[in-house]
Design a protein around this motif. Structure first.
Motif, PDB file in Angstrom:
ATOM      1  N   VAL A 181      13.228  15.785  -7.722  1.00  0.00           N
ATOM      2  CA  VAL A 181      12.756  14.713  -8.611  1.00  0.00           C
ATOM      3  C   VAL A 181      13.842  14.405  -9.642  1.00  0.00           C
ATOM      4  O   VAL A 181      14.164  13.239  -9.892  1.00  0.00           O
ATOM      5  CB  VAL A 181      11.415  15.067  -9.293  1.00  0.00           C
ATOM      6  N   GLY A 182      14.436  15.434 -10.213  1.00  0.00           N
ATOM      7  CA  GLY A 182      15.527  15.237 -11.165  1.00  0.00           C
ATOM      8  C   GLY A 182      16.702  14.500 -10.542  1.00  0.00           C
ATOM      9  O   GLY A 182      17.271  13.589 -11.149  1.00  0.00           O
ATOM     10  N   ARG A 183      17.060  14.894  -9.329  1.00  0.00           N
ATOM     11  CA  ARG A 183      18.150  14.219  -8.599  1.00  0.00           C
ATOM     12  C   ARG A 183      17.814  12.749  -8.386  1.00  0.00           C
ATOM     13  O   ARG A 183      18.641  11.871  -8.625  1.00  0.00           O
ATOM     14  CB  ARG A 183      18.367  14.940  -7.254  1.00  0.00           C
ATOM     15  N   LEU A 184      16.599  12.478  -7.968  1.00  0.00           N
ATOM     16  CA  LEU A 184      16.182  11.100  -7.699  1.00  0.00           C
ATOM     17  C   LEU A 184      16.142  10.269  -8.977  1.00  0.00           C
ATOM     18  O   LEU A 184      16.476   9.080  -8.960  1.00  0.00           O
ATOM     19  CB  LEU A 184      14.825  11.093  -6.986  1.00  0.00           C
ATOM     20  N   MET A 185      15.734  10.873 -10.070  1.00  0.00           N
ATOM     21  CA  MET A 185      15.687  10.162 -11.349  1.00  0.00           C
ATOM     22  C   MET A 185      17.076   9.747 -11.829  1.00  0.00           C
ATOM     23  O   MET A 185      17.212   8.838 -12.645  1.00  0.00           O
ATOM     24  CB  MET A 185      14.995  11.017 -12.426  1.00  0.00           C
ATOM     25  N   ASN A 186      18.110  10.394 -11.302  1.00  0.00           N
ATOM     26  CA  ASN A 186      19.487  10.055 -11.665  1.00  0.00           C
ATOM     27  C   ASN A 186      20.205   9.227 -10.606  1.00  0.00           C
ATOM     28  O   ASN A 186      21.381   8.913 -10.766  1.00  0.00           O
ATOM     29  CB  ASN A 186      20.278  11.344 -11.941  1.00  0.00           C
ATOM     30  N   ASP A 187      19.503   8.890  -9.531  1.00  0.00           N
ATOM     31  CA  ASP A 187      20.109   8.160  -8.415  1.00  0.00           C
ATOM     32  C   ASP A 187      20.020   6.655  -8.673  1.00  0.00           C
ATOM     33  O   ASP A 187      18.945   6.062  -8.577  1.00  0.00           O
ATOM     34  CB  ASP A 187      19.400   8.533  -7.112  1.00  0.00           C
ATOM     35  N   GLN A 188      21.158   6.051  -8.962  1.00  0.00           N
ATOM     36  CA  GLN A 188      21.180   4.625  -9.292  1.00  0.00           C
ATOM     37  C   GLN A 188      20.966   3.722  -8.074  1.00  0.00           C
ATOM     38  O   GLN A 188      20.823   2.510  -8.232  1.00  0.00           O
ATOM     39  CB  GLN A 188      22.492   4.275  -9.989  1.00  0.00           C
ATOM     40  N   LYS A 189      20.923   4.306  -6.882  1.00  0.00           N
ATOM     41  CA  LYS A 189      20.737   3.498  -5.676  1.00  0.00           C
ATOM     42  C   LYS A 189      19.269   3.232  -5.367  1.00  0.00           C
ATOM     43  O   LYS A 189      18.953   2.536  -4.407  1.00  0.00           O
ATOM     44  CB  LYS A 189      21.416   4.172  -4.480  1.00  0.00           C
ATOM     45  N   ILE A 190      18.361   3.817  -6.166  1.00  0.00           N
ATOM     46  CA  ILE A 190      16.927   3.599  -5.971  1.00  0.00           C
ATOM     47  C   ILE A 190      16.305   3.169  -7.301  1.00  0.00           C
ATOM     48  O   ILE A 190      16.970   3.188  -8.337  1.00  0.00           O
ATOM     49  CB  ILE A 190      16.210   4.861  -5.431  1.00  0.00           C
ATOM     50  N   ILE A 191      15.031   2.810  -7.251  1.00  0.00           N
ATOM     51  CA  ILE A 191      14.282   2.511  -8.471  1.00  0.00           C
ATOM     52  C   ILE A 191      13.910   3.850  -9.098  1.00  0.00           C
ATOM     53  O   ILE A 191      13.205   4.650  -8.487  1.00  0.00           O
ATOM     54  CB  ILE A 191      13.008   1.679  -8.157  1.00  0.00           C
ATOM     55  N   ARG A 192      14.395   4.091 -10.301  1.00  0.00           N
ATOM     56  CA  ARG A 192      14.203   5.392 -10.941  1.00  0.00           C
ATOM     57  C   ARG A 192      12.943   5.377 -11.804  1.00  0.00           C
ATOM     58  O   ARG A 192      13.001   5.312 -13.021  1.00  0.00           O
ATOM     59  CB  ARG A 192      15.444   5.760 -11.747  1.00  0.00           C
ATOM     60  N   ASN A 193      11.821   5.444 -11.126  1.00  0.00           N
ATOM     61  CA  ASN A 193      10.517   5.452 -11.775  1.00  0.00           C
ATOM     62  C   ASN A 193       9.841   6.763 -11.372  1.00  0.00           C
ATOM     63  O   ASN A 193       9.559   6.989 -10.195  1.00  0.00           O
ATOM     64  CB  ASN A 193       9.708   4.232 -11.303  1.00  0.00           C
ATOM     65  N   ARG A 194       9.615   7.622 -12.341  1.00  0.00           N
ATOM     66  CA  ARG A 194       9.080   8.965 -12.061  1.00  0.00           C
ATOM     67  C   ARG A 194       7.737   8.902 -11.316  1.00  0.00           C
ATOM     68  O   ARG A 194       7.496   9.682 -10.392  1.00  0.00           O
ATOM     69  CB  ARG A 194       8.936   9.759 -13.358  1.00  0.00           C
ATOM     70  N   LEU A 195       6.858   7.984 -11.721  1.00  0.00           N
ATOM     71  CA  LEU A 195       5.554   7.886 -11.047  1.00  0.00           C
ATOM     72  C   LEU A 195       5.722   7.517  -9.575  1.00  0.00           C
ATOM     73  O   LEU A 195       5.047   8.075  -8.705  1.00  0.00           O
ATOM     74  CB  LEU A 195       4.658   6.869 -11.758  1.00  0.00           C
ATOM     75  N   LYS A 196       6.626   6.587  -9.288  1.00  0.00           N
ATOM     76  CA  LYS A 196       6.854   6.168  -7.900  1.00  0.00           C
ATOM     77  C   LYS A 196       7.517   7.285  -7.093  1.00  0.00           C
ATOM     78  O   LYS A 196       7.180   7.504  -5.926  1.00  0.00           O
ATOM     79  CB  LYS A 196       7.689   4.889  -7.857  1.00  0.00           C
ATOM     80  N   ILE A 197       8.441   7.987  -7.707  1.00  0.00           N
ATOM     81  CA  ILE A 197       9.111   9.098  -7.019  1.00  0.00           C
ATOM     82  C   ILE A 197       8.107  10.209  -6.710  1.00  0.00           C
ATOM     83  O   ILE A 197       8.046  10.704  -5.576  1.00  0.00           O
ATOM     84  CB  ILE A 197      10.294   9.619  -7.863  1.00  0.00           C
ATOM     85  N   ASN A 198       7.329  10.597  -7.709  1.00  0.00           N
ATOM     86  CA  ASN A 198       6.319  11.644  -7.482  1.00  0.00           C
ATOM     87  C   ASN A 198       5.290  11.213  -6.444  1.00  0.00           C
ATOM     88  O   ASN A 198       4.850  12.027  -5.628  1.00  0.00           O
ATOM     89  CB  ASN A 198       5.637  12.030  -8.796  1.00  0.00           C
ATOM     90  N   ARG A 232      17.528  -4.552  -0.861  1.00  0.00           N
ATOM     91  CA  ARG A 232      18.932  -4.328  -1.236  1.00  0.00           C
ATOM     92  C   ARG A 232      19.223  -2.854  -1.510  1.00  0.00           C
ATOM     93  O   ARG A 232      20.366  -2.434  -1.453  1.00  0.00           O
ATOM     94  CB  ARG A 232      19.292  -5.175  -2.450  1.00  0.00           C
ATOM     95  N   ARG A 233      18.194  -2.076  -1.810  1.00  0.00           N
ATOM     96  CA  ARG A 233      18.360  -0.647  -2.085  1.00  0.00           C
ATOM     97  C   ARG A 233      17.901   0.223  -0.903  1.00  0.00           C
ATOM     98  O   ARG A 233      17.864   1.448  -1.014  1.00  0.00           O
ATOM     99  CB  ARG A 233      17.550  -0.269  -3.330  1.00  0.00           C
ATOM    100  N   ARG A 234      17.565  -0.382   0.200  1.00  0.00           N
ATOM    101  CA  ARG A 234      17.009   0.346   1.336  1.00  0.00           C
ATOM    102  C   ARG A 234      17.910   1.488   1.794  1.00  0.00           C
ATOM    103  O   ARG A 234      17.434   2.585   2.068  1.00  0.00           O
ATOM    104  CB  ARG A 234      16.749  -0.627   2.482  1.00  0.00           C
ATOM    105  N   LEU A 273       8.968   2.480   0.868  1.00  0.00           N
ATOM    106  CA  LEU A 273       9.556   1.239   0.357  1.00  0.00           C
ATOM    107  C   LEU A 273       8.519   0.332  -0.286  1.00  0.00           C
ATOM    108  O   LEU A 273       8.769  -0.253  -1.349  1.00  0.00           O
ATOM    109  CB  LEU A 273      10.298   0.505   1.480  1.00  0.00           C
ATOM    110  N   GLU A 274       7.357   0.197   0.329  1.00  0.00           N
ATOM    111  CA  GLU A 274       6.319  -0.667  -0.250  1.00  0.00           C
ATOM    112  C   GLU A 274       5.807  -0.087  -1.567  1.00  0.00           C
ATOM    113  O   GLU A 274       5.537  -0.828  -2.505  1.00  0.00           O
ATOM    114  CB  GLU A 274       5.159  -0.885   0.728  1.00  0.00           C
ATOM    115  N   GLY A 275       5.679   1.237  -1.646  1.00  0.00           N
ATOM    116  CA  GLY A 275       5.264   1.861  -2.902  1.00  0.00           C
ATOM    117  C   GLY A 275       6.296   1.637  -3.997  1.00  0.00           C
ATOM    118  O   GLY A 275       5.948   1.411  -5.160  1.00  0.00           O
ATOM    119  N   ALA A 276       7.563   1.692  -3.631  1.00  0.00           N
ATOM    120  CA  ALA A 276       8.637   1.457  -4.603  1.00  0.00           C
ATOM    121  C   ALA A 276       8.642   0.005  -5.066  1.00  0.00           C
ATOM    122  O   ALA A 276       9.032  -0.300  -6.195  1.00  0.00           O
ATOM    123  CB  ALA A 276       9.985   1.812  -3.977  1.00  0.00           C
ATOM    124  N   GLN A 277       8.185  -0.886  -4.214  1.00  0.00           N
ATOM    125  CA  GLN A 277       8.220  -2.320  -4.500  1.00  0.00           C
ATOM    126  C   GLN A 277       7.175  -2.743  -5.527  1.00  0.00           C
ATOM    127  O   GLN A 277       7.339  -3.781  -6.154  1.00  0.00           O
ATOM    128  CB  GLN A 277       8.022  -3.087  -3.187  1.00  0.00           C
TER     129      GLN A 277
END
Length: 187
Positions: free
Chosen positions: A80-97, A55-57, A41-45
């Motif tokens: 990663v592809g699934r997460l990049m399409n998930d509107q419930k999270i921040i869709r930032n490839r660098l943060k996801i990876n 709010r997206r926790r 969560l902190e990395g996503a922030q």
């Protein structure tokens, strides 16, 4: 005339923020599962407001396998592809990876130190939380020598999105430091 409830001003009057402030922020966490959750969560922030992530926790919890570190460490390109399409999270490839990479590194620390908690709390004097004297929100630091040291060590190990400012926010969130203002009901 009733007694006024005093809280740190940063939580404002948003019920979600107030609940987080009252029940979690500044409370010591030594459970690796929760420590991993806050790492994600902190990395996503990074670069965003904490309320945006809060709010997206639940979306993060669903997207990242209930914050199961072993499952996240095993995520692949399809995930990663699934997460990049998930509107419930921040869709930032660098943060996801980085979340996936950080999960693998988190497991490495668990193997080396017995637990991530033993590692991270080992930076604290006596492995105990620091209770800072905070009179106003202006007294809150953005970083400290301890957050500098943790961040430097974690970066050396390969962690991403964990600079000293994010590290200090992590320390506050997991109760390694208690930065509630004097007189706050959660102090």
């Amino acid at each position: 005339m009733g007694t006024e409830i005093r809280r740190c001003s940063w939580c404002g009057n948003d019920p979600l923020y107030i609940k987080y402030h009252d029940e979690e922020w500044g409370k010591p966490v030594r459970d690796d599962h929760i420590l991993f959750e806050f790492l994600i969560l902190e990395g996503a922030q990074a670069g965003l407001s904490w309320i945006t992530i809060l709010r997206r926790r639940e979306g993060y919890r669903q997207a990242f396998a209930g914050f199961d570190v072993k499952k996240v460490a095993a995520f692949n390109a399809d995930d990663v592809g699934r997460l990049m399409n998930d509107q419930k999270i921040i869709r930032n490839r660098l943060k996801i990876n980085s979340a996936i990479s950080n999960a693998k590194l988190f497991i490495g620390i668990q193997k080396e130190f017995g637990s991530f908690a033993d590692y991270i709390w080992g930076f604290m004097p006596g492995k105990e939380p620091l209770g800072n004297k905070v009179r106003t929100m202006a007294d809150l630091p953005a970083r400290t020598e301890i957050s500098d040291a943790i961040s430097k060590d974690m970066k050396k190990r390969g962690f991403k999105f964990f600079g000293t400012t994010i590290c200090y926010a992590y320390m506050q969130a997991t109760g390694m430091v208690n930065d509630h203002i004097e007189g706050c009901i959660a102090k």
